[in-house]
Every structure is written in structure tokens, then in C-alpha cells.
Design an enzyme around this catalytic site. Structure first.
Site, PDB file in Angstrom:
ATOM      1  N   ASN A 150       0.804  -1.234   0.000  1.00 50.40           N
ATOM      2  CA  ASN A 150       0.000   0.000   0.000  1.00 50.40           C
ATOM      3  C   ASN A 150       0.835   1.280   0.000  1.00 50.40           C
ATOM      4  O   ASN A 150       0.455   2.265  -0.625  1.00 50.40           O
ATOM      5  CB  ASN A 150      -1.010  -0.010   1.157  1.00 50.40           C
ATOM      6  CG  ASN A 150      -0.345  -0.063   2.494  1.00 50.40           C
ATOM      7  OD1 ASN A 150       0.671  -0.725   2.678  1.00 50.40           O
ATOM      8  ND2 ASN A 150      -0.901   0.648   3.449  1.00 50.40           N
ATOM      9  N   GLY A 226       2.123  -6.203   7.147  1.00 47.36           N
ATOM     10  CA  GLY A 226       1.200  -6.808   6.193  1.00 47.36           C
ATOM     11  C   GLY A 226      -0.087  -7.209   6.883  1.00 47.36           C
ATOM     12  O   GLY A 226      -0.436  -6.660   7.930  1.00 47.36           O
ATOM     13  N   THR A 230      -1.370 -13.172   7.643  1.00 51.68           N
ATOM     14  CA  THR A 230       0.023 -13.467   7.277  1.00 51.68           C
ATOM     15  C   THR A 230       0.908 -13.355   8.516  1.00 51.68           C
ATOM     16  O   THR A 230       1.792 -14.195   8.746  1.00 51.68           O
ATOM     17  CB  THR A 230       0.543 -12.481   6.199  1.00 51.68           C
ATOM     18  OG1 THR A 230      -0.445 -12.314   5.205  1.00 51.68           O
ATOM     19  CG2 THR A 230       1.823 -12.965   5.571  1.00 51.68           C
ATOM     20  N   GLU A 248       3.606  -5.550  12.200  1.00 50.15           N
ATOM     21  CA  GLU A 248       2.698  -4.403  12.009  1.00 50.15           C
ATOM     22  C   GLU A 248       1.581  -4.904  11.106  1.00 50.15           C
ATOM     23  O   GLU A 248       1.813  -5.152   9.921  1.00 50.15           O
ATOM     24  CB  GLU A 248       3.438  -3.243  11.349  1.00 50.15           C
ATOM     25  CG  GLU A 248       4.576  -2.673  12.180  1.00 50.15           C
ATOM     26  CD  GLU A 248       4.100  -2.024  13.460  1.00 50.15           C
ATOM     27  OE1 GLU A 248       2.914  -1.655  13.553  1.00 50.15           O
ATOM     28  OE2 GLU A 248       4.913  -1.912  14.387  1.00 50.15           O
ATOM     29  N   CYS A 282      -3.146   1.457   6.306  1.00 50.31           N
ATOM     30  CA  CYS A 282      -3.533   0.706   7.513  1.00 50.31           C
ATOM     31  C   CYS A 282      -4.127   1.630   8.558  1.00 50.31           C
ATOM     32  O   CYS A 282      -4.878   1.186   9.426  1.00 50.31           O
ATOM     33  CB  CYS A 282      -2.318  -0.014   8.075  1.00 50.31           C
ATOM     34  SG  CYS A 282      -0.951   1.097   8.419  1.00 50.31           S
ATOM     35  N   GLU A 461       7.404   0.158  16.028  1.00 49.71           N
ATOM     36  CA  GLU A 461       8.473   0.692  15.186  1.00 49.71           C
ATOM     37  C   GLU A 461       8.669   2.159  15.549  1.00 49.71           C
ATOM     38  O   GLU A 461       7.986   2.696  16.398  1.00 49.71           O
ATOM     39  CB  GLU A 461       8.081   0.558  13.710  1.00 49.71           C
ATOM     40  CG  GLU A 461       7.926  -0.890  13.266  1.00 49.71           C
ATOM     41  CD  GLU A 461       7.669  -1.043  11.776  1.00 49.71           C
ATOM     42  OE1 GLU A 461       6.887  -0.252  11.218  1.00 49.71           O
ATOM     43  OE2 GLU A 461       8.255  -1.952  11.172  1.00 49.71           O
TER      44      GLU A 461
HETATM   45  P1  NAD Z   1       0.194  -9.480   2.946  1.00 48.78           P
HETATM   46  O1  NAD Z   1       0.207  -9.990   4.350  1.00 48.78           O
HETATM   47  O2  NAD Z   1      -0.521 -10.247   1.919  1.00 48.78           O
HETATM   48  O3  NAD Z   1       1.688  -9.317   2.395  1.00 48.78           O
HETATM   49  C1  NAD Z   1       2.646  -8.498   3.042  1.00 48.78           C
HETATM   50  C2  NAD Z   1       4.027  -8.990   2.651  1.00 48.78           C
HETATM   51  O4  NAD Z   1       4.233 -10.282   3.221  1.00 48.78           O
HETATM   52  C3  NAD Z   1       4.240  -9.145   1.152  1.00 48.78           C
HETATM   53  O5  NAD Z   1       5.566  -8.789   0.829  1.00 48.78           O
HETATM   54  C4  NAD Z   1       4.024 -10.636   0.949  1.00 48.78           C
HETATM   55  O6  NAD Z   1       4.687 -11.154  -0.183  1.00 48.78           O
HETATM   56  C5  NAD Z   1       4.629 -11.196   2.226  1.00 48.78           C
HETATM   57  N1  NAD Z   1       4.151 -12.523   2.633  1.00 48.78           N
HETATM   58  C6  NAD Z   1       2.951 -13.091   2.372  1.00 48.78           C
HETATM   59  N2  NAD Z   1       2.902 -14.323   2.908  1.00 48.78           N
HETATM   60  C7  NAD Z   1       4.088 -14.526   3.534  1.00 48.78           C
HETATM   61  C8  NAD Z   1       4.638 -15.606   4.284  1.00 48.78           C
HETATM   62  N3  NAD Z   1       3.954 -16.724   4.498  1.00 48.78           N
HETATM   63  N4  NAD Z   1       5.880 -15.494   4.770  1.00 48.78           N
HETATM   64  C9  NAD Z   1       6.588 -14.347   4.576  1.00 48.78           C
HETATM   65  N5  NAD Z   1       6.123 -13.301   3.869  1.00 48.78           N
HETATM   66  C10 NAD Z   1       4.884 -13.376   3.366  1.00 48.78           C
HETATM   67  O7  NAD Z   1      -0.333  -7.988   3.055  1.00 48.78           O
HETATM   68  P2  NAD Z   1      -0.651  -6.983   1.856  1.00 48.78           P
HETATM   69  O8  NAD Z   1      -1.934  -7.420   1.238  1.00 48.78           O
HETATM   70  O9  NAD Z   1       0.562  -6.810   1.031  1.00 48.78           O
HETATM   71  O10 NAD Z   1      -0.865  -5.623   2.644  1.00 48.78           O
HETATM   72  C11 NAD Z   1      -2.068  -5.199   3.183  1.00 48.78           C
HETATM   73  C12 NAD Z   1      -2.108  -5.432   4.670  1.00 48.78           C
HETATM   74  O11 NAD Z   1      -1.007  -4.783   5.296  1.00 48.78           O
HETATM   75  C13 NAD Z   1      -3.337  -4.840   5.310  1.00 48.78           C
HETATM   76  O12 NAD Z   1      -3.860  -5.759   6.229  1.00 48.78           O
HETATM   77  C14 NAD Z   1      -2.817  -3.612   6.036  1.00 48.78           C
HETATM   78  O13 NAD Z   1      -3.565  -3.207   7.136  1.00 48.78           O
HETATM   79  C15 NAD Z   1      -1.461  -4.078   6.446  1.00 48.78           C
HETATM   80  N6  NAD Z   1      -0.600  -2.943   6.730  1.00 48.78           N
HETATM   81  C16 NAD Z   1      -0.259  -2.691   8.033  1.00 48.78           C
HETATM   82  C17 NAD Z   1       0.529  -1.585   8.348  1.00 48.78           C
HETATM   83  C18 NAD Z   1       0.931  -1.293   9.760  1.00 48.78           C
HETATM   84  O14 NAD Z   1       1.853  -0.515   9.957  1.00 48.78           O
HETATM   85  N7  NAD Z   1       0.294  -1.870  10.767  1.00 48.78           N
HETATM   86  C19 NAD Z   1       0.974  -0.756   7.320  1.00 48.78           C
HETATM   87  C20 NAD Z   1       0.596  -1.035   6.011  1.00 48.78           C
HETATM   88  C21 NAD Z   1      -0.191  -2.136   5.730  1.00 48.78           C
END
Ligand code: NAD
Length: 480
Positions: A150, A226, A230, A248, A282, A461
Site C-alpha cells: 500500500n 502486512g 500473514t 505491524e 492501515c 516501530e
Molecule cells: P500481505 O500480508 O498479503 O503481504 C505483506 C508482505 O508479506 C508481502 O511482501 C508478501 O509477499 C509477504 N508474505 C505473504 N505471505 C508470507 C509468508 N507466508 N511469509 C513471509 N512473507 C509473506 O499484506 P498486503 O496485502 O501486502 O498488505 C495489506 C495489509 O497490510 C493490510 O492488512 C494492512 O492493514 C497491512 N498494513 C499494516 C501496516 C501497519 O503498519 N500496521 C501498514 C501497512 C499495511
């Protein structure tokens, strides 16, 4: 066709297995590039490079380490237009947002931690009886940084900068959905002469290369941003390995809007908090609780603003609302709108996919959507949608607002909009979120702790929290 390579040991390299994944531009729905579908063997190469680079990087005087980070920041600033355009093509966000927020923030991350490492101190505890303890804070070693789509370069560098500043070597993986600016960061490292192997950037899916980074025995800490599911899978995988882990995760952030707020400024800021980056931050407000005396007026004003928000090609300078990041994500968001209707929700405005003309005909566009009449237990009030879909509910008093806001498994951020000082402080104390903004949103001081409670994550963080995460503390007790 734009073909991206991994960045390992200071060089761009094709993935060992020569496998690639398509990269799609969300505004057009067209494949415009390919990225490595990396796996275990690519992680081995990156770890070997990091292992070789680590001793010199750890021992380097921190002023010199900081100079590299400053040079990276300056190079990001110099290439701001190119990076912003790349971010917009990859992600679908308005170009003005990429240029004014995402890319400058990536530069700030490096600058901030270049300074933070020189200000990072450890503790000393003197004891009675001629003894003193001092705490060493040493780099963890090789660390993994995994980020989402994002805010691609913004969040990628938010992890990498403190990890490097603390003296670690990094294996970093951006989201496979938005790899481009991360790939360009390698060029920047080459340009400033960052020693080879200090930062290695691998591309590919989470299930393959993401998991391989997490599992590698020599990767001692994982900083992950993410989705919550995950994060849970990674936590489960790493628990028996006793690695340091920072998570996060998702959010479902409440905005508490009181009748005594500054109406116009609150409207402006709540609207931005709801729809910035197509609602894909997020920290975006997604549940609006509005005090009953102003409920109708605020609702009508929001509807008018949502209807005036033109969805357009994100590469246009005038664009305020671009494309959602992928077809799958658009479908997920649409499924929530359908769920809301089936649970009795009333769509006040929006709710439909938009087809633009010209080059964006096949893009993933959605109208800004406002929904009311849903119970707090409805899926749209409990699950993270992560798109331009907002729910509205009235409340009658502070306690009710607090109860509604805290009725969530998430706990990332909340906003409170009021001119009543005591109420603001009281709510801030009692909201179960890691961040509370009062009469503002996304106002960030990089020294502050950043992160969420409950299903929104583990650890913090930012500032000293990040420096602590990326170091091991060791207490030394001396008797004299
Ligand atoms: P995602 O969990 O699908 O992927 C995030 C990252 O993790 C990607 O690089 C992905 O390739 C990797 N990944 C996926 N499965 C994995 C595994 N089994 N092992 C290791 N790495 C893995 O998330 P997304 O769809 O890319 O992002 C959206 C999500 O991120 C939303 O839920 C959002 O709220 C969250 N987010 C949180 C914050 C925060 O600071 N709390 C900030 C931005 C986004």
C-alpha cells in the site's frame, strides 16, 4: 516489458530458477513487467552476501554508516519524479500523493535513522557495593524486512533504514504486487557506493521467498508489515526458532466525531483519513462514529464530498483518487459492499466499480463508498476492508462512542474530533489502540512509537523502538 532483477551483493541478478511473475499496472489492468519469482536458492545467495558484508558494516564508525544513509536519502530526493511515477504505475495511487508523501517519506526514513543512530544510548545502572552495570546494544546480525503494497517504498525503507543504521545487514522483500521502487533502490545503493551485501533486495511471493527469508537460520530477526493472517502464519512459523519478530498488521480504525468539533476542518480531515490512497492505508479511518446532533449534517456533507471526488487516471496531476491495487483486491472490496447490503446496510453513495475511458478502461477503479445502518457486529464494521468503503453510525454519549470504538479485534489507530479537552484526554487513555490522533490524522513524528495492539500487531516501530528492535541488549556487570 520491464523486467526486474534481484539485488544481491551489490549486483542485479536474475532469479536462480529463472522463474518470473507478471507485474500488472492497476490503472490499466495490463501486464507491464515481470519480477523474479525467487526461492530458497536466491535467499542463500543473499544470506551469503550479507554474511560477508556484516563484520565490516558492524565495525564501521557510525558517522560513516550514517553518511551512507544520508547519501541514499539525497539520491531518493534527486530521483523523486522518477520514483513517484514508478510508484503510481505500480500501485495505482495518485501521482501527487506519491510525489508529496510516499517518496519524500522514504527519504525522511533514511535521514531520520542516520541521525537516530548517533543519538541512540544504552543504560547504565550503578549498584551499592562497588558494582556497575552497563548495557551493550549490538546489531542483531542478518535481518529480514518484509513489506506490503500500500505504501511501497515508504514502508520498505521504514524497516530497512533503522536495520542498517543499527549495524545489521538486510535481506529485504517488497510486496510482489508493487516491486518497482524497491528494485530502483538497488540502483541508488550502487550510486552511493553502499558496500556490497549490506542491503539485498529479493522479489517474489510471500509463500516462496518471503517464507524462505523468515525460515533461514542465519536471519535472526524479522520485521514484517502486512495482513493479520500473514502475521499469524509467520509468528507460528518463527515461534520455535526464537527469532526477534516485529509485526505491524491490519486495522479497523474508528473515528469519534463529536458535536463540538470544528465542523469544516473535521470534515476535511476525516474525509482524507477515509479515502487517502483509495482507503488503502492501515491507518485510514473506516468506522465513523458521529455524535447524534451533527449526524445528519456530517453525513450529508460527507456524501457531497464523496460524490465530488473524481476517480481518474492516477498519472494525471489532478488525480485525487486512483485505482485499487489489483483485480483480486477490488473484488474483495466489492464483496464487502455486497455483504453490507445483505446485512441491512444502506449504501449512501458509491458502491460500484467504475469504468474509465481511454488507457484506463480495464483499470481497477471504485467509487468512494459510504454505508450506514449496519450493526457494529456486521462484517463491514469488524473486518478490515482496506479500500474506499466507510461505515457511519450515530452515538449519544462518550461511553457509547468508546464502547463502539473498542468493540474490535484490531487496535491500530483511532482519531477523536472534539474541542473538549478533558474528553479528548480521557478517550485517548481508554481507547485500545497503539495510536490516538486528536483533531488530526497521519501527523507523524518519526520519534514516536508506531504500532498496534491485539490483532494489529506485536511490538513497535519508530525512533528508539526500532533501534532497540534491531539490536540485542547485553548487560555487563562490573565489580570494582
Ligand atoms: P500481505 O500480508 O498479503 O503481504 C505483506 C508482505 O508479506 C508481502 O511482501 C508478501 O509477499 C509477504 N508474505 C505473504 N505471505 C508470507 C509468508 N507466508 N511469509 C513471509 N512473507 C509473506 O499484506 P498486503 O496485502 O501486502 O498488505 C495489506 C495489509 O497490510 C493490510 O492488512 C494492512 O492493514 C497491512 N498494513 C499494516 C501496516 C501497519 O503498519 N500496521 C501498514 C501497512 C499495511
Amino acid at each position: 516489458m520491464d523486467i526486474i532483477a534481484n539485488f544481491i551483493d551489490g549486483q542485479y541478478q536474475a532469479p536462480c530458477q529463472q522463474q518470473y511473475i507478471d507485474n500488472i499496472e492497476p490503472a490499466t489492468g495490463q501486464v507491464y513487467g515481470q519480477i523474479p519469482d525467487s526461492g530458497d536458492d536466491d535467499v542463500e545467495l543473499a544470506v551469503a552476501a550479507a554474511r560477508k558484508a556484516l563484520p565490516a558494516w558492524q565495525l564501521m564508525p557510525l558517522e560513516q554508516r550514517a553518511d551512507y544513509l544520508i547519501a541514499i536519502a539525497q539520491e531518493i530526493e534527486r530521483r523523486i519524479d522518477e520514483l513517484a511515477t514508478a510508484e503510481t504505475i505500480d500501485n495505482g495511487k495518485p501521482i501527487s500523493l506519491a510525489r508529496e508523501v510516499d517518496i519524500p517519506r522514504a527519504a525522511s526514513n533514511f535521514k531520520f535513522f542516520a541521525h537516530a543512530c548517533s543519538q541512540f544510548a544504552s543504560e547504565s545502572h550503578a549498584m551499592a557495593g562497588n558494582a556497575i552495570n552497563y548495557t551493550l546494544r549490538q546489531p542483531v546480525g542478518i535481518v529480514g524486512c518484509i513489506s506490503p503494497w500500500n505504501l511501497p517504498l515508504y514502508l520498505f525503507t521504514w524497516k530497512i533504514a533503522p536495520a542498517l543504521a543499527a549495524g545489521n545487514c538486510v535481506i529485504a522483500k517488497p510486496s510482489e504486487v508493487t516491486p518497482k521502487t524497491a528494485a530502483l533502490l538497488g540502483e541508488i545503493c550502487q550510486k552511493v557506493g553502499l558496500p556490497n551485501g549490506v542491503l539485498n533486495i529479493l522479489h517474489g511471493t510471500g509463500a516462496m521467498v518471503g517464507q524462505a527469508i523468515c525460515q533461514h537460520e542465519e536471519v535472526k530477526a524479522i520485521s514484517f508489515t502486512g495482513g493479520t493472517s500473514t502475521g499469524a502464519a509467520i509468528a507460528q512459523l518463527l515461534a520455535p526458532k526464537f527469532k526477534k519478530l516485529s509485526l505491524e498488521l491490519g486495522g479497523k480504525n474508528p473515528a469519534l466525531i463529536f458535536a463540538d468539533c470544528d465542523f469544516d476542518s473535521t470534515l476535511e480531515q476525516v474525509f482524507r483519513a477515509s479515502f487517502a490512497n483509495q482507503g488503502q492505508i492501515c491507518l485510514c479511518a473506516s468506522r465513523l462514529y458521529i455524535e447524534r446532533p451533527i449526524y445528519e449534517k456530517f453525513k450529508q456533507a460527507l456524501i457531497a464530498k464523496a460524490q465530488a471526488l473524481q476517480v481518474s487516471d492516477p498519472l494525471l496531476e489532478t488525480s485525487k483518487m486512483g485505482a485499487l491495487v489489483s483485480k483480486a483486491h477490488l473484488q474483495k472490496v466489492l464483496s464487502y459492499i455486497a455483504a453490507a447490503k445483505s446485512e441491512g446496510g444502506v449504501v449512501l453513495t458509491g458502491g460500484e466499480q467504475i469504468q474509465l475511458s481511454g488507457r484506463c478502461q480495464q483499470g481497477y477503479f471504485l467509487q468512494a463508498t459510504l454505508i450506514e445502518n449496519l450493526a457494529n457486529s456486521a462484517r463491514c464494521n469488524q473486518e478490515e476492508i482496506f479500500g474506499p468503503v466507510i461505515t457511519l453510525q450515530p452515538f449519544d454519549n462518550d461511553q457509547e462512542a468508546l464502547t463502539l470504538a473498542n468493540d474490535s479485534q484490531y487496535g491500530l489507530a483511532a482519531t477523536v474530533w472534539t474541542n473538549h479537552l478533558a474528553r479528548a484526554h480521557q478517550l485517548a487513555e481508554n481507547l485500545n489502540t497503539g495510536i490516538v490522533w486528536i483533531n488530526c490524522w497521519l501527523l507523524r513524528d518519526l520519534r514516536t512509537p508506531f504500532g498496534g495492539m491485539n490483532h494489529s500487531g506485536l511490538g513497535r516501530e519508530g525512533g528508539v523502538e526500532a533501534m532497540r528492535f534491531f539490536t540485542e541488549s547485553k548487560n555487563v556487570c562490573v565489580k570494582y
